[in-house]
Design a protein around this motif. Structure first.
Motif, PDB file in Angstrom:
ATOM      1  N   GLU A 403      -9.772   0.302 -18.225  1.00  0.00           N
ATOM      2  CA  GLU A 403     -10.176  -1.067 -17.929  1.00  0.00           C
ATOM      3  C   GLU A 403     -11.082  -1.113 -16.703  1.00  0.00           C
ATOM      4  O   GLU A 403     -10.871  -0.402 -15.717  1.00  0.00           O
ATOM      5  N   LEU A 404     -12.104  -1.996 -16.773  1.00  0.00           N
ATOM      6  CA  LEU A 404     -12.997  -2.244 -15.648  1.00  0.00           C
ATOM      7  C   LEU A 404     -12.702  -3.653 -15.127  1.00  0.00           C
ATOM      8  O   LEU A 404     -12.861  -4.629 -15.868  1.00  0.00           O
ATOM      9  N   SER A 405     -12.265  -3.748 -13.885  1.00  0.00           N
ATOM     10  CA  SER A 405     -11.838  -5.029 -13.310  1.00  0.00           C
ATOM     11  C   SER A 405     -12.775  -5.430 -12.179  1.00  0.00           C
ATOM     12  O   SER A 405     -13.209  -4.589 -11.377  1.00  0.00           O
ATOM     13  N   LEU A 414     -14.210   1.034 -20.399  1.00  0.00           N
ATOM     14  CA  LEU A 414     -14.924   2.302 -20.454  1.00  0.00           C
ATOM     15  C   LEU A 414     -14.109   3.259 -21.322  1.00  0.00           C
ATOM     16  O   LEU A 414     -12.990   3.623 -20.972  1.00  0.00           O
ATOM     17  N   GLU A 415     -14.656   3.640 -22.460  1.00  0.00           N
ATOM     18  CA  GLU A 415     -13.967   4.525 -23.397  1.00  0.00           C
ATOM     19  C   GLU A 415     -14.581   5.920 -23.310  1.00  0.00           C
ATOM     20  O   GLU A 415     -15.789   6.088 -23.468  1.00  0.00           O
ATOM     21  N   SER A 427      -5.891  14.826 -14.309  1.00  0.00           N
ATOM     22  CA  SER A 427      -5.847  14.001 -13.104  1.00  0.00           C
ATOM     23  C   SER A 427      -7.190  14.011 -12.387  1.00  0.00           C
ATOM     24  O   SER A 427      -7.605  12.995 -11.808  1.00  0.00           O
ATOM     25  N   ALA A 428      -7.899  15.143 -12.436  1.00  0.00           N
ATOM     26  CA  ALA A 428      -9.223  15.210 -11.806  1.00  0.00           C
ATOM     27  C   ALA A 428     -10.198  14.271 -12.509  1.00  0.00           C
ATOM     28  O   ALA A 428     -10.981  13.565 -11.864  1.00  0.00           O
ATOM     29  N   ASP A 429     -10.151  14.249 -13.856  1.00  0.00           N
ATOM     30  CA  ASP A 429     -11.015  13.340 -14.602  1.00  0.00           C
ATOM     31  C   ASP A 429     -10.701  11.884 -14.271  1.00  0.00           C
ATOM     32  O   ASP A 429     -11.610  11.068 -14.072  1.00  0.00           O
ATOM     33  N   LEU A 433     -13.233   9.079 -12.718  1.00  0.00           N
ATOM     34  CA  LEU A 433     -13.508   7.857 -13.477  1.00  0.00           C
ATOM     35  C   LEU A 433     -13.039   6.619 -12.720  1.00  0.00           C
ATOM     36  O   LEU A 433     -13.666   5.559 -12.795  1.00  0.00           O
ATOM     37  N   GLY A 434     -11.926   6.739 -11.995  1.00  0.00           N
ATOM     38  CA  GLY A 434     -11.474   5.615 -11.190  1.00  0.00           C
ATOM     39  C   GLY A 434     -12.463   5.270 -10.086  1.00  0.00           C
ATOM     40  O   GLY A 434     -12.636   4.098  -9.717  1.00  0.00           O
TER      41      GLY A 434
END
Length: 674
Positions: A403-405, A414-415, A427-429, A433-434
């Motif tokens: 989700e983009l908030s 974002l898929e 976790s690195a990905d 992405l976060g």
């Protein structure tokens, strides 16, 4: 003709079942030959070294891997010839030790010579023919192009040379066995031929590797993951086999690298998504590079410290300590470099954020593409309000939505596709992405605001045009008739006064009243025409344009110009769109008549998912057009309604084009071509 069938089964097994059973039977034959060969060698008291030197162990292992992998491929993909080629390869490798032990078990010299001949001639077909053909046809069982059929023909035609070299050497398989029937008496005199045969074998393996490289370059991401398995195994096998073919004294056990090829092929064809090949390549490259570094350091230190430390603590102990101290800090850095090549910059979030920031000005598609490229993901897509607005890469089998908030509101999703062999994002990905989700959410929010602003602008323009249409109707139907009646009344009064021969002053006043009234009527008509061309309401857009084209068929100097109007039947258009289309078309035609040295012009209207207006002329090319008041006005009219505008000179003449998006309600009306 029909085949009798009952509920318990068919009279004849289906073709797929028959091929599967045949593949299993051939694999079972190979297993039986291997078991017999190894069991006889053990029972005869052969030691490990004797089993290796007689090629029993190497051929048996290759026979088992090729046959089992071939059976798996033939079972799942019976139409793919690679499975059957591997089965034939396994039979060739298994027959060599099997015939060898049978020759030891019999006392008949004739039988021994036959079995020795079979033992020597069986396995070369596997290496010289079946394996290169299988690699050449990988992965779908077809050549990469028809031009490669000459490579396949060459491999088939020259394969007997390798068989003749291996069977005609003149060296006995064992001191207890006689020579085979294919032994060549002057074998050493043909050494150039045998050298050429070895080169041929290397070419027969290199050609499929080149073919795999071509397939890899042309394939999509899923196909590349499939090909990468075999490319890795082939390179490793070539590195091991090449010294054995050209360097005397190379250990026989280097041939155990060959079974990597059928294993890689089976995984690639049947289950290439089961494991992440990039993880395998990452670790393999790391340890390969590290091994080369360790060997180099070891050799250098041996030469340097030989005279200094040998007498004290022993050379190998000292060198091992030094190598360990040097290699320890190298491994993490080496692993990082390899991971970056295969997984992108996921361990450097700041670098990924920087790359994404550079693409923000290019729009959302550029941002999504940079995210996928930076992390080496198979797919990345951006969904806003249920619609995919940007995507990059091939659709993955497993997609993780993020989700983009913005301001506590979800503005999009974002898929990202999960890499092959991974159950989810690492976790690195997720950390990377976060980090990039924040600027991406801001960009999505800004894009939505821009779209809403454009929609508001379009609604404002539409409301303005609707209001103009209302004003025109009111002026035309209300004030116009009133002023016309005043004029008639003034005329009647003037006539009465004239008959009564009364004051001249009254006549003058009435005449002035009549003139003023007519002037007011003219002004009202001018205002009405400025609000909305009356021809649009009287004739429609197409009729109004044709009328205007007829009026422009004669220039001011009296010369003629042919103006043709080609149009499709239009649905009911909004007032703003009608006015914009009419104004742009008439202004463009006026420019053609005034400035272009053209003999004809064509006005074309097309209506599909958008309204397209195109005006072309056959005037001579005049170079780049300088924007003037007319071009700027046309461009502004198009932009007001969310359309696009282009104008300029072409080799065929001048060209003006405008496109307008149509409302959803308008798109639902079927269109017919006149």
């Amino acid at each position: 003709m029909t085949t009798p069938v009952n509920r318990r089964g068919s009279v004849g097994a289906p073709p797929g079942m028959l091929t599967g059973v045949l593949a299993c039977l051939l694999a079972a034959l190979v297993i039986a030959e291997v078991v017999v060969a190894v069991a006889y060698g053990v029972s005869a008291g052969w030691g490990w070294q004797e089993l290796v030197d007689s090629f029993v162990m190497t051929n048996s292992l290759m026979a088992l891997t090729f046959s089992l992998c071939g059976a798996v491929i033939a079972w799942h993909r019976p139409a793919n010839p690679i499975g059957w080629l591997f089965l034939a390869d396994g039979i060739g490798h298994a027959t060599t030790p099997f015939a060898n032990v049978l020759a030891h078990a019999t006392d008949s010299q004739l039988a021994q010579q036959v079995l020795v001949t079979v033992s020597l001639a069986a396995w070369p077909w596997s290496i010289g023919l079946f394996l290169p053909l299988a690699l050449l046809l990988f992965p779908n069982g077809r050549l990469v192009s028809p031009r490669w059929r000459w490579a396949a023909i060459g491999i088939v035609v020259t394969s007997p040379l390798f068989v003749l070299e291996m069977a005609g050497g003149g060296e006995p398989v064992s001191p207890d066995l006689p020579l085979g029937y294919l032994t060549i008496s002057n074998f050493d005199a043909l050494q150039p031929l045998w050298t050429a045969t070895e080169v041929r074998n290397l070419i027969a393996i290199l050609l499929p590797v080149i073919c795999l490289g071509i397939r890899y370059r042309r394939a999509d991401e899923a196909g590349r993951r499939q090909l990468l398995w075999l490319l890795l195994a082939s390179v490793i096998a070539i590195l091991f086999i090449t010294p054995w073919a050209f360097v005397a004294g190379t250990p026989i056990l280097v041939l155990l690298a060959i079974p990597l090829i059928p294993i890689a092929v089976a995984v690639a064809i049947v289950r290439y998504r089961l494991l992440d090949i990039r993880l395998v390549v990452s670790r393999a490259l790391t340890w390969a590079l590290l091994s080369l570094v360790a060997i180099g350091i070891y050799a250098a230190l041996v030469a340097l410290l030989d005279s200094l430390i040998t007498s004290q603590v022993g050379r190998s102990a000292a060198v091992t300590v030094f190598v360990a101290l040097i290699i320890a800090p190298v491994l993490p850095r080496l692993q990082q470099l390899v991971d970056r090549a295969l997984y992108g910059d996921r361990h450097d979030p700041a670098r990924v954020a920087s790359r994404v920031g550079e693409q923000l000005s290019a729009g959302l598609p550029g941002v999504v593409a940079s995210i996928r490229s930076a992390l080496r993901l198979p797919y990345a897509g951006l969904t806003v309000d249920g619609v995919v607005v940007a995507s990059d890469g091939a659709a993955a089998s497993s997609v993780v939505p993020l989700e983009l908030s913005y301001g506590g509101e979800v503005v999009g999703l974002l898929e990202v596709g999960v890499r092959s062999g991974e159950s989810g994002l690492s976790s690195a990905d997720r950390s990377v992405l976060g980090l990039v989700a924040v600027p991406l959410a801001v960009a999505v929010h800004a894009t939505r605001l821009s779209a809403e602003l454009q929609a508001s602008r379009e609604r404002l323009v539409a409301a303005r045009e609707e209001e103009r249409r209302r004003l025109r109707r009111d002026l035309h139907d209300g004030l116009g008739p009133t002023l016309t009646g005043v004029a008639f009344s003034a005329d009647a009064a003037a006539n009465l006064i004239t008959r009564s021969a009364d004051t001249v002053r009254a006549v003058e006043l009435l005449a002035r009243l009549r003139a003023d009234t007519r002037s007011a009527i003219t002004d009202v008509r001018r205002l009405v025409d400025d609000l909305r061309p009356p021809a649009l309401d009287e004739l429609g857009l197409i009729g109004a344009l044709r009328q205007r084209a007829d009026q422009m068929s004669i220039r001011a100097d009296g010369s003629a110009i042919r103006v043709e109007v080609t149009a499709e039947e239009l649905p009911t258009l909004p007032a703003a769109l009608e006015v914009a289309a009419y104004r742009i078309a008439t202004e463009a035609l006026a420019n053609v008549v005034r400035h272009a040295r053209a003999s004809s012009a064509v006005l074309t209207l097309r209506c599909g998912r958008e309204l397209e207006i195109e005006i072309t002329d056959d005037g001579p090319p005049s170079g780049p057009w300088t924007p003037g008041v007319g071009l700027q006005a046309m461009q502004e009219r198009a932009a007001e309604l969310g359309g696009t505008f282009s104008a300029g000179s072409t080799p065929q003449g001048g060209r003006v084009q405008a496109r307008f998006p149509l409302p959803v309600s308008t798109l639902q009306v079927p269109l017919e071509v006149l």
